[in-house]
Design a protein around this motif. Sequence first.
Motif, mmCIF file in Angstrom:
data_model
loop_
_atom_site.group_PDB
_atom_site.id
_atom_site.type_symbol
_atom_site.label_atom_id
_atom_site.label_comp_id
_atom_site.label_asym_id
_atom_site.label_seq_id
_atom_site.Cartn_x
_atom_site.Cartn_y
_atom_site.Cartn_z
ATOM 1 N N THR A 150 0.865 -1.175 0.000
ATOM 2 C CA THR A 150 0.000 0.000 0.000
ATOM 3 C C THR A 150 0.907 1.232 0.000
ATOM 4 O OG1 THR A 150 -0.100 0.196 2.431
ATOM 5 C CG2 THR A 150 -1.765 -1.191 1.379
ATOM 6 N N GLY A 151 0.361 2.381 -0.343
ATOM 7 C CA GLY A 151 1.164 3.596 -0.297
ATOM 8 C C GLY A 151 1.710 3.804 1.107
ATOM 9 N N GLY A 152 3.030 3.894 1.217
ATOM 10 C CA GLY A 152 3.649 4.092 2.530
ATOM 11 C C GLY A 152 3.367 2.953 3.496
ATOM 12 N N HIS A 153 3.142 1.741 2.982
ATOM 13 C CA HIS A 153 2.778 0.558 3.793
ATOM 14 C C HIS A 153 1.763 0.906 4.896
ATOM 15 C CE1 HIS A 153 5.663 1.771 6.941
ATOM 16 N NE2 HIS A 153 6.580 1.862 6.011
ATOM 17 N N VAL A 154 0.805 1.751 4.536
ATOM 18 C CA VAL A 154 -0.233 2.142 5.497
ATOM 19 C C VAL A 154 -1.172 0.966 5.751
ATOM 20 C CG1 VAL A 154 -2.322 3.560 5.733
ATOM 21 C CG2 VAL A 154 -0.139 4.623 5.082
ATOM 22 N N LEU A 155 -1.511 0.798 7.006
ATOM 23 C CA LEU A 155 -2.409 -0.287 7.412
ATOM 24 C C LEU A 155 -3.870 0.118 7.267
ATOM 25 C CD1 LEU A 155 -0.633 -1.279 10.756
ATOM 26 C CD2 LEU A 155 -0.491 -2.497 8.566
ATOM 27 N N ALA A 211 4.272 13.099 0.923
ATOM 28 C CA ALA A 211 2.963 13.743 0.831
ATOM 29 C C ALA A 211 2.461 14.162 2.206
ATOM 30 C CB ALA A 211 1.959 12.800 0.164
ATOM 31 N N ALA A 212 2.747 13.320 3.208
ATOM 32 C CA ALA A 212 2.339 13.674 4.574
ATOM 33 C C ALA A 212 3.136 14.868 5.081
ATOM 34 C CB ALA A 212 2.523 12.469 5.502
ATOM 35 N N VAL A 213 4.424 14.894 4.769
ATOM 36 C CA VAL A 213 5.254 16.035 5.160
ATOM 37 C C VAL A 213 4.713 17.310 4.503
ATOM 38 C CG1 VAL A 213 7.554 17.079 4.968
ATOM 39 C CG2 VAL A 213 7.334 14.649 5.561
ATOM 40 N N ASP A 271 -3.132 10.972 6.692
ATOM 41 C CA ASP A 271 -3.506 10.974 8.108
ATOM 42 C C ASP A 271 -2.816 9.850 8.877
ATOM 43 O OD1 ASP A 271 -5.133 13.114 7.592
ATOM 44 O OD2 ASP A 271 -7.015 11.976 7.674
ATOM 45 N N GLU A 272 -2.669 8.705 8.236
ATOM 46 C CA GLU A 272 -2.055 7.555 8.907
ATOM 47 C C GLU A 272 -0.541 7.725 9.072
ATOM 48 O OE1 GLU A 272 -3.672 4.587 10.182
ATOM 49 O OE2 GLU A 272 -5.205 6.145 10.096
ATOM 50 N N ILE A 273 0.052 8.490 8.191
ATOM 51 C CA ILE A 273 1.508 8.719 8.263
ATOM 52 C C ILE A 273 1.840 9.941 9.118
ATOM 53 C CG2 ILE A 273 3.570 9.233 6.866
ATOM 54 C CD1 ILE A 273 2.197 7.703 4.549
ATOM 55 N N ALA A 274 0.890 10.853 9.238
ATOM 56 C CA ALA A 274 1.145 12.143 9.894
ATOM 57 C C ALA A 274 1.777 12.028 11.289
ATOM 58 C CB ALA A 274 -0.154 12.950 9.962
ATOM 59 N N PRO A 275 1.358 11.089 12.141
ATOM 60 C CA PRO A 275 1.975 11.033 13.478
ATOM 61 C C PRO A 275 3.488 10.801 13.432
ATOM 62 C CG PRO A 275 -0.066 9.788 13.459
ATOM 63 C CD PRO A 275 0.222 10.144 12.029
ATOM 64 N N ALA A 276 3.952 10.087 12.419
ATOM 65 C CA ALA A 276 5.402 9.873 12.293
ATOM 66 C C ALA A 276 6.099 11.182 11.948
ATOM 67 C CB ALA A 276 5.687 8.822 11.221
ATOM 68 N N VAL A 277 5.436 12.015 11.177
ATOM 69 C CA VAL A 277 6.017 13.304 10.772
ATOM 70 C C VAL A 277 6.013 14.275 11.953
ATOM 71 C CG1 VAL A 277 5.791 15.273 9.212
ATOM 72 C CG2 VAL A 277 5.263 12.951 8.389
ATOM 73 N N ALA A 302 15.636 17.171 8.341
ATOM 74 C CA ALA A 302 15.708 15.746 7.982
ATOM 75 C C ALA A 302 14.387 15.034 8.253
ATOM 76 C CB ALA A 302 16.831 15.070 8.749
ATOM 77 N N VAL A 303 13.306 15.798 8.274
ATOM 78 C CA VAL A 303 12.026 15.181 8.656
ATOM 79 C C VAL A 303 11.636 14.044 7.715
ATOM 80 C CG1 VAL A 303 10.662 16.925 7.394
ATOM 81 C CG2 VAL A 303 9.616 15.623 9.267
ATOM 82 N N HIS A 304 11.898 14.194 6.426
ATOM 83 C CA HIS A 304 11.454 13.150 5.497
ATOM 84 C C HIS A 304 12.145 11.803 5.770
ATOM 85 C CE1 HIS A 304 10.366 12.032 1.043
ATOM 86 N NE2 HIS A 304 9.835 11.228 1.913
ATOM 87 N N PRO A 305 13.476 11.739 5.740
ATOM 88 C CA PRO A 305 14.109 10.432 6.025
ATOM 89 C C PRO A 305 13.842 9.924 7.443
ATOM 90 C CG PRO A 305 15.761 12.174 5.820
ATOM 91 C CD PRO A 305 14.463 12.748 5.337
ATOM 92 N N LEU A 306 13.782 10.833 8.407
ATOM 93 C CA LEU A 306 13.540 10.377 9.782
ATOM 94 C C LEU A 306 12.110 9.883 9.965
ATOM 95 C CD1 LEU A 306 15.484 13.110 11.803
ATOM 96 C CD2 LEU A 306 16.166 10.731 11.345
ATOM 97 N N ALA A 307 11.164 10.549 9.307
ATOM 98 C CA ALA A 307 9.763 10.118 9.416
ATOM 99 C C ALA A 307 9.558 8.770 8.734
ATOM 100 C CB ALA A 307 8.836 11.170 8.818
ATOM 101 N N ILE A 308 10.301 8.511 7.676
ATOM 102 C CA ILE A 308 10.217 7.201 7.014
ATOM 103 C C ILE A 308 10.554 6.100 8.015
ATOM 104 C CG2 ILE A 308 11.412 5.728 5.327
ATOM 105 C CD1 ILE A 308 11.537 8.273 3.514
ATOM 106 N N ARG A 309 11.639 6.296 8.755
ATOM 107 C CA ARG A 309 12.053 5.289 9.738
ATOM 108 C C ARG A 309 11.039 5.198 10.881
ATOM 109 N NH1 ARG A 309 15.991 7.091 6.849
ATOM 110 N NH2 ARG A 309 17.965 5.973 6.596
ATOM 111 N N ARG A 310 10.610 6.336 11.350
ATOM 112 C CA ARG A 310 9.650 6.347 12.457
ATOM 113 C C ARG A 310 8.330 5.683 12.059
ATOM 114 N NH1 ARG A 310 9.897 9.873 16.981
ATOM 115 N NH2 ARG A 310 7.928 10.003 18.120
#
Length: 207
Positions: free
Chosen positions: A82-87, A120-122, A140-146, A155-163
Amino acid sequence: MGGTPGQGRQAGGTPRAALADLLAGNRRFVSGQPIHGHDVTAAAAASGDQQPYAVVLGCIDSRVPLEAIFDQTFGAICVIRTGGHVLDRAVCGSIEYVVGQLGVPLVMVLGHERCGAVGAAVDALRTGERPGGSLAYLVDEIAPAVTGIGVDDPAVHPLAIRRHVGRTVRTLRDDDLLAGPVAAGRVAVTGGLYDLATGEVALLDPG
Ligand SMILES: [Zn+2]
């Protein structure tokens, strides 16, 4: 060509053996020595009952074809993208099926560098412009990581990917039907990060 099944593919295999097999496949891929060619004879050889040994949840990104980067043949792994492996419930239900009905001992959540869904979330959080349609659900599902990193962090993009990988792993570990097998050690949920340039998968500690 069928290749040689590793330890992870034995019935009742352990999460550790499954992870070792998966990472061995990635090393074959990275070294330019894959053993699986994805030809029709492999499809026919796997056409009986399926006995996959891992399920990989990854992004839809066209640069991250999961069977290829893990050098896996037909019947070896289940793949959900799924996009961004969103659940969502369909994703969780699919993983519950693979673990509960097929006895798969390993779930890997694989993020990747330069993920557009995380981007896109960033962007949405930076601009305050939430996208329309169902894309809003992904954001919305990715936003908390951002927000957990801070939208103004350079570095929000690479760090949010990991988070986001870590959050997805923890959510799955707490899943109603997965939590028991995970607690008992029969199933592992592991995070990984794919490097687009080198093809390497690195394990991520979800924290
Ligand atoms: Zn992506």
